[in-house]
Scaffold this motif. Structure first.
Motif, PDB file in Angstrom:
ATOM      1  N   GLU A 218       7.033  17.605  -2.732  1.00 18.86           N
ATOM      2  CA  GLU A 218       6.664  16.932  -3.973  1.00 18.86           C
ATOM      3  C   GLU A 218       6.940  15.449  -3.822  1.00 18.86           C
ATOM      4  OE1 GLU A 218       6.824  17.918  -8.697  1.00 18.86           O
ATOM      5  OE2 GLU A 218       8.635  18.312  -7.536  1.00 18.86           O
ATOM      6  N   VAL A 219       5.977  14.646  -4.255  1.00 16.62           N
ATOM      7  CA  VAL A 219       6.113  13.195  -4.246  1.00 16.62           C
ATOM      8  C   VAL A 219       5.760  12.678  -5.628  1.00 16.62           C
ATOM      9  CG1 VAL A 219       5.570  12.986  -1.775  1.00 16.62           C
ATOM     10  CG2 VAL A 219       3.727  12.847  -3.483  1.00 16.62           C
ATOM     11  N   GLU A 220       6.028  11.402  -5.845  1.00 11.39           N
ATOM     12  CA  GLU A 220       5.700  10.783  -7.132  1.00 11.39           C
ATOM     13  C   GLU A 220       5.152   9.393  -6.880  1.00 11.39           C
ATOM     14  OE1 GLU A 220       8.081  11.004 -11.113  1.00 11.39           O
ATOM     15  OE2 GLU A 220       8.794   9.237 -10.038  1.00 11.39           O
ATOM     16  N   THR A 221       4.095   9.037  -7.589  1.00 16.27           N
ATOM     17  CA  THR A 221       3.597   7.665  -7.488  1.00 16.27           C
ATOM     18  C   THR A 221       4.635   6.726  -8.089  1.00 16.27           C
ATOM     19  OG1 THR A 221       2.376   7.934  -9.563  1.00 16.27           O
ATOM     20  CG2 THR A 221       1.178   8.374  -7.522  1.00 16.27           C
ATOM     21  N   ASN A 222       4.837   5.576  -7.451  1.00 13.52           N
ATOM     22  CA  ASN A 222       5.994   4.746  -7.794  1.00 13.52           C
ATOM     23  C   ASN A 222       5.792   3.840  -9.002  1.00 13.52           C
ATOM     24  OD1 ASN A 222       4.324   2.812  -6.576  1.00 13.52           O
ATOM     25  ND2 ASN A 222       5.451   2.926  -4.631  1.00 13.52           N
ATOM     26  N   GLN A 223       4.587   3.810  -9.572  1.00 15.91           N
ATOM     27  CA  GLN A 223       4.381   3.032 -10.801  1.00 15.91           C
ATOM     28  C   GLN A 223       3.871   3.904 -11.932  1.00 15.91           C
ATOM     29  OE1 GLN A 223       0.926   2.236 -11.932  1.00 15.91           O
ATOM     30  NE2 GLN A 223       1.821   1.481 -13.846  1.00 15.91           N
ATOM     31  N   SER A 224       2.856   4.724 -11.668  1.00 18.35           N
ATOM     32  CA  SER A 224       2.291   5.575 -12.718  1.00 18.35           C
ATOM     33  C   SER A 224       3.083   6.868 -12.908  1.00 18.35           C
ATOM     34  CB  SER A 224       0.825   5.908 -12.405  1.00 18.35           C
ATOM     35  OG  SER A 224       0.693   6.482 -11.116  1.00 18.35           O
ATOM     36  N   HIS A 225       3.992   7.144 -11.972  1.00 18.80           N
ATOM     37  CA  HIS A 225       4.912   8.289 -12.072  1.00 18.80           C
ATOM     38  C   HIS A 225       4.172   9.621 -12.233  1.00 18.80           C
ATOM     39  CE1 HIS A 225       8.197   5.502 -12.079  1.00 18.80           C
ATOM     40  NE2 HIS A 225       7.706   4.870 -13.139  1.00 18.80           N
ATOM     41  N   ILE A 226       3.115   9.769 -11.465  1.00 13.78           N
ATOM     42  CA  ILE A 226       2.422  11.050 -11.387  1.00 13.78           C
ATOM     43  C   ILE A 226       3.075  11.861 -10.274  1.00 13.78           C
ATOM     44  CG2 ILE A 226       0.234  12.217 -10.913  1.00 13.78           C
ATOM     45  CD1 ILE A 226      -1.180   9.622 -11.855  1.00 13.78           C
ATOM     46  N   ARG A 227       3.564  13.033 -10.599  1.00 18.95           N
ATOM     47  CA  ARG A 227       4.141  13.903  -9.579  1.00 18.95           C
ATOM     48  C   ARG A 227       3.040  14.741  -8.937  1.00 18.95           C
ATOM     49  NH1 ARG A 227       7.815  17.674 -11.746  1.00 18.95           N
ATOM     50  NH2 ARG A 227       7.047  17.191 -13.829  1.00 18.95           N
ATOM     51  N   ILE A 228       3.048  14.771  -7.621  1.00 19.00           N
ATOM     52  CA  ILE A 228       2.058  15.528  -6.843  1.00 19.00           C
ATOM     53  C   ILE A 228       2.807  16.551  -6.012  1.00 19.00           C
ATOM     54  CG2 ILE A 228       0.215  15.424  -5.124  1.00 19.00           C
ATOM     55  CD1 ILE A 228      -0.030  12.401  -5.814  1.00 19.00           C
ATOM     56  N   ALA A 229       2.470  17.816  -6.196  1.00 18.15           N
ATOM     57  CA  ALA A 229       3.124  18.887  -5.433  1.00 18.15           C
ATOM     58  C   ALA A 229       2.095  19.577  -4.549  1.00 18.15           C
ATOM     59  CB  ALA A 229       3.767  19.901  -6.363  1.00 18.15           C
TER      60      ALA A 229
ATOM     61  N   ASN B 292       0.792  -1.227   0.000  1.00 23.61           N
ATOM     62  CA  ASN B 292       0.000   0.000   0.000  1.00 23.61           C
ATOM     63  C   ASN B 292       0.828   1.283   0.000  1.00 23.61           C
ATOM     64  OD1 ASN B 292       0.990   0.008   2.596  1.00 23.61           O
ATOM     65  ND2 ASN B 292      -0.999  -0.236   3.598  1.00 23.61           N
ATOM     66  N   LEU B 293       2.129   1.177  -0.234  1.00 24.18           N
ATOM     67  CA  LEU B 293       2.984   2.360  -0.274  1.00 24.18           C
ATOM     68  C   LEU B 293       3.100   2.828  -1.717  1.00 24.18           C
ATOM     69  CD1 LEU B 293       4.825   4.384   1.145  1.00 24.18           C
ATOM     70  CD2 LEU B 293       6.695   2.750   0.897  1.00 24.18           C
ATOM     71  N   HIS B 294       2.339   3.850  -2.075  1.00 27.13           N
ATOM     72  CA  HIS B 294       2.253   4.311  -3.464  1.00 27.13           C
ATOM     73  C   HIS B 294       3.163   5.495  -3.770  1.00 27.13           C
ATOM     74  CE1 HIS B 294      -1.236   1.829  -4.593  1.00 27.13           C
ATOM     75  NE2 HIS B 294      -1.675   2.043  -3.371  1.00 27.13           N
ATOM     76  N   LEU B 295       3.647   6.194  -2.738  1.00 25.62           N
ATOM     77  CA  LEU B 295       4.351   7.446  -2.951  1.00 25.62           C
ATOM     78  C   LEU B 295       5.827   7.325  -2.616  1.00 25.62           C
ATOM     79  CD1 LEU B 295       1.780   9.874  -1.262  1.00 25.62           C
ATOM     80  CD2 LEU B 295       1.952   9.289  -3.697  1.00 25.62           C
ATOM     81  N   LYS B 296       6.661   7.963  -3.408  1.00 31.47           N
ATOM     82  CA  LYS B 296       8.063   8.129  -3.044  1.00 31.47           C
ATOM     83  C   LYS B 296       8.367   9.622  -2.965  1.00 31.47           C
ATOM     84  CE  LYS B 296      10.013   7.758  -7.740  1.00 31.47           C
ATOM     85  NZ  LYS B 296      10.990   7.041  -8.591  1.00 31.47           N
ATOM     86  N   SER B 297       9.179   9.985  -2.006  1.00 39.88           N
ATOM     87  CA  SER B 297       9.461  11.388  -1.751  1.00 39.88           C
ATOM     88  C   SER B 297      10.449  11.936  -2.771  1.00 39.88           C
ATOM     89  CB  SER B 297      10.024  11.551  -0.337  1.00 39.88           C
ATOM     90  OG  SER B 297      10.419  12.881  -0.103  1.00 39.88           O
ATOM     91  N   LEU B 298      10.198  13.162  -3.229  1.00 41.17           N
ATOM     92  CA  LEU B 298      11.122  13.857  -4.120  1.00 41.17           C
ATOM     93  C   LEU B 298      11.738  15.077  -3.437  1.00 41.17           C
ATOM     94  CD1 LEU B 298       9.149  13.781  -7.516  1.00 41.17           C
ATOM     95  CD2 LEU B 298      10.902  12.188  -6.709  1.00 41.17           C
ATOM     96  N   THR B 299      10.887  15.944  -2.899  1.00 42.44           N
ATOM     97  CA  THR B 299      11.358  17.206  -2.327  1.00 42.44           C
ATOM     98  C   THR B 299      10.501  17.586  -1.136  1.00 42.44           C
ATOM     99  OG1 THR B 299      12.006  17.982  -4.525  1.00 42.44           O
ATOM    100  CG2 THR B 299      11.806  19.654  -2.809  1.00 42.44           C
TER     101      THR B 299
END
Length: 805
Positions: free
Chosen positions: A199-210, A180-187
């Protein structure tokens, strides 16, 4: 009771999950559950923010298999705001000495308010007042205003304002064994003394969320400039501010947050846009003013007025219906017109069904068709954009045309699971729900109903017709000719009921000739054939060339539409009953009384029987309406035409007989069941319609399924209850270029007033048990046709007509 307010006057940890779902605020782009700002996810609270269309896939090893789930992602928590007094513990609602508590959702303004008083150490009293909104005016913004009153003390206070991206999807207990861990930290950075962002990014679909947030402080009208201590962890950033409180003046804190993703239009990159949005944002009061204005405009379109003989019943009904409309607009607001999103079955309110799109739009679209059809048009485009994926699915399964999935998410592939967990037994069991091919009829039905209400020829010509034709092609390839019956049959499917996915003691999944599926397949074929007369000749010719449709294919569709098999059996009185599926009559009757005595609540009879090593496949039991869905979607006139076209006799008495037969055999294991059953009872002028309507009305506010609503609202059931008022009790039907009205107010309902849009006309409808009054607003549109009592009348713009019933 105020029918525009949902109020809670105490803090109840056991009810907190339900309240968080019901107090969710959203604007169609994103939504935020009604959790306390200081809360983090635990056994009581589940703060969560969901962004429409933001999905991610993860794999998990289960029962020796690798399964992949696509989920609506729980985005970083922007709401976090907590405090502690003079170096004490951070405020915790579950541990505080609460003296008073009041939480109110203002339905009209979509603003959530919380007021609480608590007693701290040394007997000191503190009052907290909070308001929050998710802006309908600026879809990327949300805001929280907090006032802290030191009633009888002065001293130091520390405020923590954070953005937390260290988030998992854990809102549904039965999914927690899955990855259930979908996010990886960017900034995660502090920008200024009052602004931070992450800012994070989903680890498969690579959607960046800020996300970016400003936190600002006031005493009275004076801004306080505070320098924070910055606390930075992986995936999160906090600003910690220290200041003084005194008993003479409250401390006002305003937190404004912005959310952007890499899927957004007209941006450079999401982090830049989020920081710019909060840097330029107005104050809470200014944001609230524009937000309230937008909601006022929406309520002009969507509100209604009922008069019931019981005033308390009237207030309660209006309150819940307005709450339902609020949540439907918050899930699918005008902002979806610019988004590639569908209608999640559980809204943007929780993680049940992983945020997938099912057939609930069948119940949702009628509300928007007659109020703001532009929303329906945008949501139908979600299906059109996934037409190629539906074509690929059909080819892979050995069929032609387009086969839409039972569960859809990002790109339209089938998201239904092969295994699902029965929480009653703890067993992982086979899931055959992907065999619910009737989803294709639902997509086609939605296209047709939208066209009938709007006469949007552009949409039909360039989007809708192509979907209709490809779905018709699919049904024709799914049907096969049975020499013995001398009719076409459809094999190995599941109907809407969902309890039956196979024949007893058979290893092969699927059922033959589900009556709802077969009849709706014929309905789709007939509508596809109608396109020959409706579409402009040139456009129809172009579509036939593009899709390689031949006269022979149309001839086959016509043949199937006249010769589809519909199974019947006889009840105990020798009357014909439409069989739910072929062989239904051979199943055993079920011991309803015995199981109710043993278990009490038997809504989810499938789980109970599986835990007993039994199966509903052996019994005449239904989770929800199946055959009765025909009477929900089709008027008696349409059903008569359909069965007559197939060569079957139809008597009006068929409807009440089928209603009685299947109601006795339904557990209402779905929130949609009571909606459909109330509808068919009301249209058949049967007593009990209002009672079932009020049960359906309470599905979410009372969480009648015992724990499902905290995982997300039920959009289909909410929309269905509103549509019972809008179309069922008014008898609104749109077919043959006529707006038909056949009012049938249920027991106790004295009058009903509402506004609708039909083919660009704004109509005011006022109905009583004896009279219908229709008025139209002035416009430049052509007259429309109104059908009442079997007669058709022309209604001009600006005209008022009254009809006695």
């Amino acid at each position: 009771m105020d029918s525009w307010k949902l109020e809670y006057r105490c803090f109840n940890p056991q009810q907190q999950g339900l309240r968080e779902a019901l107090c969710t605020l959203g604007n169609g782009y994103f939504a935020c559950r009604g959790a306390a700002p200081e809360a983090t996810a635990d056994d009581v609270h589940y703060p969560a923010t969901y962004i429409a269309g933001c999905y991610n896939r993860l794999q998990t090893e289960i029962a020796g298999e690798t399964i992949e789930n696509e989920s609506l992602v729980n985005a970083p928590n922007w709401l976090l705001l907590s405090f502690r007094i003079e170096g004490g513990d951070w405020f915790n609602l579950s541990e505080a000495d609460i003296l008073s508590y009041h939480q109110q959702l203002d339905i009209k303004q979509a603003i959530l308010t919380r007021t609480l008083r608590f007693r701290g150490p040394a007997g000191r009293h503190t009052c907290i007042e909070q308001r929050r909104l998710v802006s309908m005016d600026q879809p990327h913004l949300a805001a929280l205003q907090t006032l802290i009153y030191a009633e009888d003390w002065s001293g130091a206070i520390e405020i923590r304002s954070a953005l937390d991206g260290h988030i998992v999807n854990a809102g549904v207990e039965r999914y927690r064994d899955l990855n259930n861990l979908h996010l990886k930290s960017l900034t995660a950075e502090s920008v200024t003394d009052d602004m931070c962002w992450l800012e994070v990014e989903t680890n498969q679909s690579h959607i960046r969320i800020a996300q970016a947030a400003t936190t600002r402080f006031w005493r009275g009208d004076k801004v306080i400039g505070l320098k924070p201590r910055v606390d930075r962890l992986e995936g999160s950033i906090s600003h910690l501010y220290k200041t003084e409180l005194d008993a003479n003046q409250p401390l006002r804190i305003e937190k404004i947050a912005a959310i952007y993703t890499s899927r957004d239009h007209a941006i450079s990159e999401p982090g830049l846009e989020a920081r710019k949005a909060v840097a330029q944002s107005a104050t809470f009061e200014q944001l609230a003013g524009r937000h309230i204005l937008l909601w006022k405009q929406l309520w002009r379109r969507f509100d209604f007025d009922i008069v019931h003989e019981d005033a308390e019943e009237e207030d309660r009904t209006e309150q819940i219906l307005r709450l339902h409309i609020l949540h439907l607009i918050q899930t699918t607001s005008p902002h979806v017109m610019d988004l590639d999103v569908g209608v999640p079955a559980r809204g943007l309110h929780g993680e049940a069904y992983r945020g997938h799109i099912f057939w609930d739009e069948l119940f949702v679209f009628p509300l928007f068709n007659l109020r703001m059809p532009e929303i329906t048009r945008a949501l139908l485009r979600y299906r059109y954009r996934r037409l190629d994926e539906a074509r690929r699915a059909a080819r892979k399964a050995g069929y032609h045309g387009a086969m839409y999935p039972w569960q859809s998410a990002s790109n339209g592939r089938e998201e239904s699971q092969h295994l699902h967990l029965n929480p009653k037994s703890g067993n992982w069991i086979a899931d055959n729900s992907h065999l619910q091919r009737h989803i294709n009829a639902a997509v086609a039905y939605n296209v047709w109903q939208y066209y009938q209400v709007t006469r949007d020829m552009e949409f039909l010509s360039f989007y809708g017709a192509e979907m209709l034709l490809e779905i018709a092609r699919f049904w024709a390839s799914l049907a096969s000719y049975n020499e013995e019956l001398a009719r076409f049959v459809i094999l190995r499917v599941m109907g809407p009921d969902e309890y039956h996915d196979a024949y007893p003691d058979k290893d092969q999944p699927g059922l033959n000739n589900n009556a709802y599926t077969n009849l709706m397949a014929v309905w789709v074929l007939l509508r596809a054939l109608d396109l020959r007369e409706i579409l402009p000749t040139q456009r129809f010719s172009e579509l036939c060339q593009t899709l390689n449709l031949s006269k022979e294919e149309f001839a086959l569709w016509d043949e199937i539409s006249r010769n589809m098999h519909v199974p019947f059996h006889q009840d105990d009185h020798g009357h014909d009953i439409i069989s739910q599926f072929e062989g239904y009559q051979e199943l055993a009757e079920f011991d309803w009384e015995g199981y109710r005595n043993k278990y009490g609540d038997i809504q989810r009879l499938d789980r109970i029987l599986e835990a007993e090593n039994d199966s509903p496949n052996r019994y005449k039991v239904s989770k929800q309406a199946d055959v009765l869905m025909l009477f929900y979607l089709l008027s008696s006139e349409e059903l008569d035409e359909l069965l007559t076209h197939l060569g079957y006799s139809f008597e009006y008495e068929t409807i009440p007989r089928n209603i009685d037969y299947y109601l006795e055999r339904t557990s209402h294991g779905s929130t949609l069941s009571r909606v459909v059953n109330s509808w068919v009872l009301a249209r058949a002028n049967r007593p009990g319609a209002w009672a079932l309507f009020t049960e359906a009305l309470n599905s979410d506010v009372a969480d009648i399924q015992g724990g499902t609503t905290p995982e997300g609202i039920h959009t289909g059931a909410m929309a269905g209850t509103v549509d019972l008022i809008q179309r069922c009790f008014t008898g609104i039907e749109t077919r043959g270029d006529v707006l038909w009205l056949n009012p049938s107010l249920p027991e106790g309902l004295k009058s009903l007033n509402l506004n609708i849009r039909y083919r660009q006309h704004v109509l005011g409808l006022q109905m009583t048990t004896t009279c219908v009054r229709i008025c139209t607003e002035p416009s430049a549109e052509q007259p429309i046709q109104i059908g009442i009592g079997g007669k058709i009348y022309h209604l001009k713009q600006g005209e008022v007509r009254e009809f006695q019933l």
